[in-house]
Design an enzyme around this catalytic site. Structure first.
Site, PDB file in Angstrom:
ATOM      1  N   ASN A 125      37.303  36.621  -2.046  1.00 43.67           N
ATOM      2  CA  ASN A 125      36.513  36.381  -1.897  1.00 43.67           C
ATOM      3  C   ASN A 125      36.255  35.110  -1.870  1.00 43.67           C
ATOM      4  O   ASN A 125      34.901  34.574  -1.874  1.00 43.67           O
ATOM      5  CB  ASN A 125      35.388  37.730  -2.918  1.00 43.67           C
ATOM      6  CG  ASN A 125      33.833  37.346  -2.370  1.00 43.67           C
ATOM      7  OD1 ASN A 125      32.875  37.568  -1.493  1.00 43.67           O
ATOM      8  ND2 ASN A 125      33.781  36.951  -4.018  1.00 43.67           N
ATOM      9  N   TYR A 165      32.259  25.790   8.204  1.00 47.67           N
ATOM     10  CA  TYR A 165      31.874  27.890   7.784  1.00 47.67           C
ATOM     11  C   TYR A 165      33.064  28.972   8.821  1.00 47.67           C
ATOM     12  O   TYR A 165      33.871  29.465   8.755  1.00 47.67           O
ATOM     13  CB  TYR A 165      30.882  27.800   7.236  1.00 47.67           C
ATOM     14  CG  TYR A 165      30.449  28.772   7.051  1.00 47.67           C
ATOM     15  CD1 TYR A 165      31.874  29.204   5.288  1.00 47.67           C
ATOM     16  CD2 TYR A 165      30.338  30.530   7.291  1.00 47.67           C
ATOM     17  CE1 TYR A 165      31.414  30.154   4.634  1.00 47.67           C
ATOM     18  CE2 TYR A 165      29.686  31.369   6.258  1.00 47.67           C
ATOM     19  CZ  TYR A 165      30.578  31.913   5.509  1.00 47.67           C
ATOM     20  OH  TYR A 165      29.846  32.644   4.547  1.00 47.67           O
ATOM     21  N   VAL A 185      41.423  28.397  -6.741  1.00 48.21           N
ATOM     22  CA  VAL A 185      42.573  29.731  -5.069  1.00 48.21           C
ATOM     23  C   VAL A 185      43.156  28.229  -4.683  1.00 48.21           C
ATOM     24  O   VAL A 185      44.049  28.836  -3.967  1.00 48.21           O
ATOM     25  CB  VAL A 185      41.258  30.822  -4.715  1.00 48.21           C
ATOM     26  CG1 VAL A 185      40.821  31.158  -5.460  1.00 48.21           C
ATOM     27  CG2 VAL A 185      40.147  29.549  -3.953  1.00 48.21           C
ATOM     28  N   ARG A 225      29.802  35.649  -9.656  1.00 47.44           N
ATOM     29  CA  ARG A 225      27.933  35.535  -9.283  1.00 47.44           C
ATOM     30  C   ARG A 225      28.653  35.866  -8.516  1.00 47.44           C
ATOM     31  O   ARG A 225      29.471  36.686  -7.709  1.00 47.44           O
ATOM     32  CB  ARG A 225      27.062  34.982  -9.596  1.00 47.44           C
ATOM     33  CG  ARG A 225      27.563  33.154  -8.312  1.00 47.44           C
ATOM     34  CD  ARG A 225      26.835  32.505  -8.169  1.00 47.44           C
ATOM     35  NE  ARG A 225      27.454  32.203  -7.143  1.00 47.44           N
ATOM     36  CZ  ARG A 225      26.350  30.826  -6.659  1.00 47.44           C
ATOM     37  NH1 ARG A 225      25.001  31.106  -6.762  1.00 47.44           N
ATOM     38  NH2 ARG A 225      26.668  30.495  -5.419  1.00 47.44           N
ATOM     39  N   GLY A 237      36.435  34.500  -6.811  1.00 51.47           N
ATOM     40  CA  GLY A 237      35.123  34.642  -6.916  1.00 51.47           C
ATOM     41  C   GLY A 237      34.125  35.441  -7.382  1.00 51.47           C
ATOM     42  O   GLY A 237      33.061  34.945  -6.965  1.00 51.47           O
TER      43      GLY A 237
HETATM   44  N1  LIG Z   1      26.254  35.954   0.820  1.00 56.65           N
HETATM   45  C1  LIG Z   1      26.348  35.490   2.337  1.00 56.65           C
HETATM   46  O1  LIG Z   1      25.057  36.303   3.430  1.00 56.65           O
HETATM   47  C2  LIG Z   1      27.958  35.849   2.746  1.00 56.65           C
HETATM   48  C3  LIG Z   1      27.761  36.561   4.515  1.00 56.65           C
HETATM   49  C4  LIG Z   1      29.005  36.088   4.783  1.00 56.65           C
HETATM   50  C5  LIG Z   1      30.104  35.987   4.228  1.00 56.65           C
HETATM   51  N2  LIG Z   1      30.059  35.678   2.997  1.00 56.65           N
HETATM   52  C6  LIG Z   1      31.044  35.679   1.620  1.00 56.65           C
HETATM   53  O2  LIG Z   1      31.048  35.888   1.360  1.00 56.65           O
HETATM   54  C7  LIG Z   1      31.695  35.836  -0.299  1.00 56.65           C
HETATM   55  C8  LIG Z   1      30.808  35.879  -1.293  1.00 56.65           C
HETATM   56  O3  LIG Z   1      29.459  35.124  -0.514  1.00 56.65           O
HETATM   57  P1  LIG Z   1      28.529  35.220  -2.325  1.00 56.65           P
HETATM   58  O4  LIG Z   1      27.241  34.959  -1.390  1.00 56.65           O
HETATM   59  O5  LIG Z   1      28.378  35.705  -2.942  1.00 56.65           O
HETATM   60  O6  LIG Z   1      29.123  33.186  -1.932  1.00 56.65           O
HETATM   61  P2  LIG Z   1      29.065  32.671  -3.907  1.00 56.65           P
HETATM   62  O7  LIG Z   1      29.000  30.707  -3.313  1.00 56.65           O
HETATM   63  O8  LIG Z   1      28.036  33.302  -4.832  1.00 56.65           O
HETATM   64  O9  LIG Z   1      30.531  32.814  -4.199  1.00 56.65           O
HETATM   65  C9  LIG Z   1      32.051  32.610  -3.925  1.00 56.65           C
HETATM   66  C10 LIG Z   1      32.376  32.042  -4.946  1.00 56.65           C
HETATM   67  O10 LIG Z   1      33.370  31.117  -4.611  1.00 56.65           O
HETATM   68  C11 LIG Z   1      33.991  30.287  -5.963  1.00 56.65           C
HETATM   69  N3  LIG Z   1      34.597  29.668  -5.914  1.00 56.65           N
HETATM   70  C12 LIG Z   1      34.316  28.781  -4.795  1.00 56.65           C
HETATM   71  N4  LIG Z   1      35.502  28.020  -4.835  1.00 56.65           N
HETATM   72  C13 LIG Z   1      36.640  28.564  -5.108  1.00 56.65           C
HETATM   73  C14 LIG Z   1      37.643  27.591  -5.750  1.00 56.65           C
HETATM   74  N5  LIG Z   1      38.282  26.804  -5.266  1.00 56.65           N
HETATM   75  N6  LIG Z   1      38.420  28.907  -7.163  1.00 56.65           N
HETATM   76  C15 LIG Z   1      37.569  29.500  -6.856  1.00 56.65           C
HETATM   77  N7  LIG Z   1      36.686  30.454  -6.898  1.00 56.65           N
HETATM   78  C16 LIG Z   1      35.636  29.165  -6.250  1.00 56.65           C
HETATM   79  C17 LIG Z   1      31.965  29.891  -6.516  1.00 56.65           C
HETATM   80  O11 LIG Z   1      31.948  29.568  -7.468  1.00 56.65           O
HETATM   81  C18 LIG Z   1      31.520  31.379  -6.310  1.00 56.65           C
HETATM   82  O12 LIG Z   1      31.456  31.922  -7.584  1.00 56.65           O
HETATM   83  C19 LIG Z   1      32.340  34.657   0.682  1.00 56.65           C
HETATM   84  O13 LIG Z   1      33.640  33.895   1.161  1.00 56.65           O
HETATM   85  C20 LIG Z   1      30.977  34.158   1.534  1.00 56.65           C
HETATM   86  O14 LIG Z   1      31.365  33.307   2.454  1.00 56.65           O
HETATM   87  C21 LIG Z   1      28.732  35.838   2.636  1.00 56.65           C
END
Ligand SMILES: NC(=O)c1ccc[n+]([C@@H]2O[C@H](COP(=O)([O-])OP(=O)(O)OC[C@H]3O[C@@H](n4cnc5c(N)ncnc54)[C@H](O)[C@@H]3O)[C@@H](O)[C@H]2O)c1
Length: 252
Positions: free
Chosen positions: A87, A155, A61, A15, A12
């Site tokens: 991630n 979630y 994934v 970005r 993931g």
């Molecule tokens: N941003 C926050 O506030 C926050 C807080 C706690 C946890 N997180 C966790 O951190 C991680 C990244 O968050 P983010 O804000 O950068 O989100 P994001 O949506 O930018 O990143 C997640 C990435 O996973 C990819 N993805 C989704 N389904 C997929 C699949 N089947 N196969 C491969 N890739 C796939 C998406 O295309 C995306 O680029 C996530 O696990 C999120 O749950 C984020």
């Protein structure tokens, strides 16, 4: 922390936080493989700008076949796998509504990507780690799991499952010196967070900060240290743990 000659996979990573993990591992000398359903060429360019070698793959994934191909491509190119950062997740595209209004298909999709996706990626890389008798898996959970985020039960439940999976897998893989840990961030200022909260984003950040012991908003670079530490040999006897990077919101 030095990752010279180490091989790191970040899922993931097109970005947001995944891209930042990739940048920071590359900066410290790792060869970095990135994948996503989205195009990862921007992240690959960042890895190369950092002077590191990288590869990108379009990987789903949730698919055993796709994740096996990803692991094989990394082994073909770099010959080993030292760190897997799980991630990838559904977050920005989800609806955050009361639990009884959640769409059933969206519930299933969330579990599929956020939980089963981690299982698939682990199955794909663990044979190489077992053979090496070393490896570190870092699963990205969320503060939602420990705080109990309202209006996002799918979630929240999926990210709690990540902590359970981390613990179970840590017990299974310890005998091979393969470590499994999790990082649980609070709300971070990413594009996906903007997609979740829209024009309420600033208000959500203010409310979130008001519950933190350290009242500062979390940026992507604030989460990296915990991921690097768990990926590195500095944490070689740490397994099954979850590090909260939440400005001091939930104390475990
Ligand atoms: N941003 C926050 O506030 C926050 C807080 C706690 C946890 N997180 C966790 O951190 C991680 C990244 O968050 P983010 O804000 O950068 O989100 P994001 O949506 O930018 O990143 C997640 C990435 O996973 C990819 N993805 C989704 N389904 C997929 C699949 N089947 N196969 C491969 N890739 C796939 C998406 O295309 C995306 O680029 C996530 O696990 C999120 O749950 C984020």
């Amino acid at each position: 922390m030095n990752f010279k000659n180490k091989v790191v996979i970040v899922t993931g990573a097109a970005r947001g936080l995944g891209q930042e993990y990739a940048r920071q591992f590359a900066r410290r000398g790792a060869n970095v493989a990135v994948n996503d359903l989205r195009d990862c060429s921007e992240t690959l360019a960042i890895i190369e700008q950092e002077g590191a070698a990288g590869i990108q793959a379009e990987t789903d994934v949730t698919s055993a076949e796709s994740t096996r191909e990803m692991a094989q491509a990394v082994l073909d190119k770099f010959g080993r796998i030292d760190v897997l950062v799980n991630n990838a997740a559904l977050y920005g595209s989800l609806s955050f509504v009361p639990f009884d209004r959640l769409d059933e298909d969206e519930w299933d999709a969330t579990m599929n990507v956020n939980v089963k996706g981690i299982w698939q990626c682990c199955k794909a890389v663990v044979p190489a780690m077992k053979e090496q008798e070393s490896g570190s898996i870092v699963n990205i959970s969320s503060l939602a799991a420990t705080y109990g985020m309202p209006n996002g039960l799918h979630y929240t439940a999926s990210k709690a499952a990540v902590i359970g999976a981390t613990r179970g897998l840590a017990r299974e893989l310890g005998r091979y010196s393969v470590r499994v840990n999790a990082v649980a961030p609070n709300v971070v200022n990413t594009d996906a967070t903007g997609e979740v909260f829209g024009d309420k984003r600033d208000k959500v950040v203010d409310v979130t900060m008001s519950q933190q012991a350290i009242r500062k908003p979390l940026e992507t670079e604030d989460i990296v240290g915990a991921v690097l530490y768990l990926g590195s040999d500095h944490s070689k006897l740490t397994t099954g743990q979850t590090i909260m990077v939440d400005g001091g919101t939930v104390f475990l």
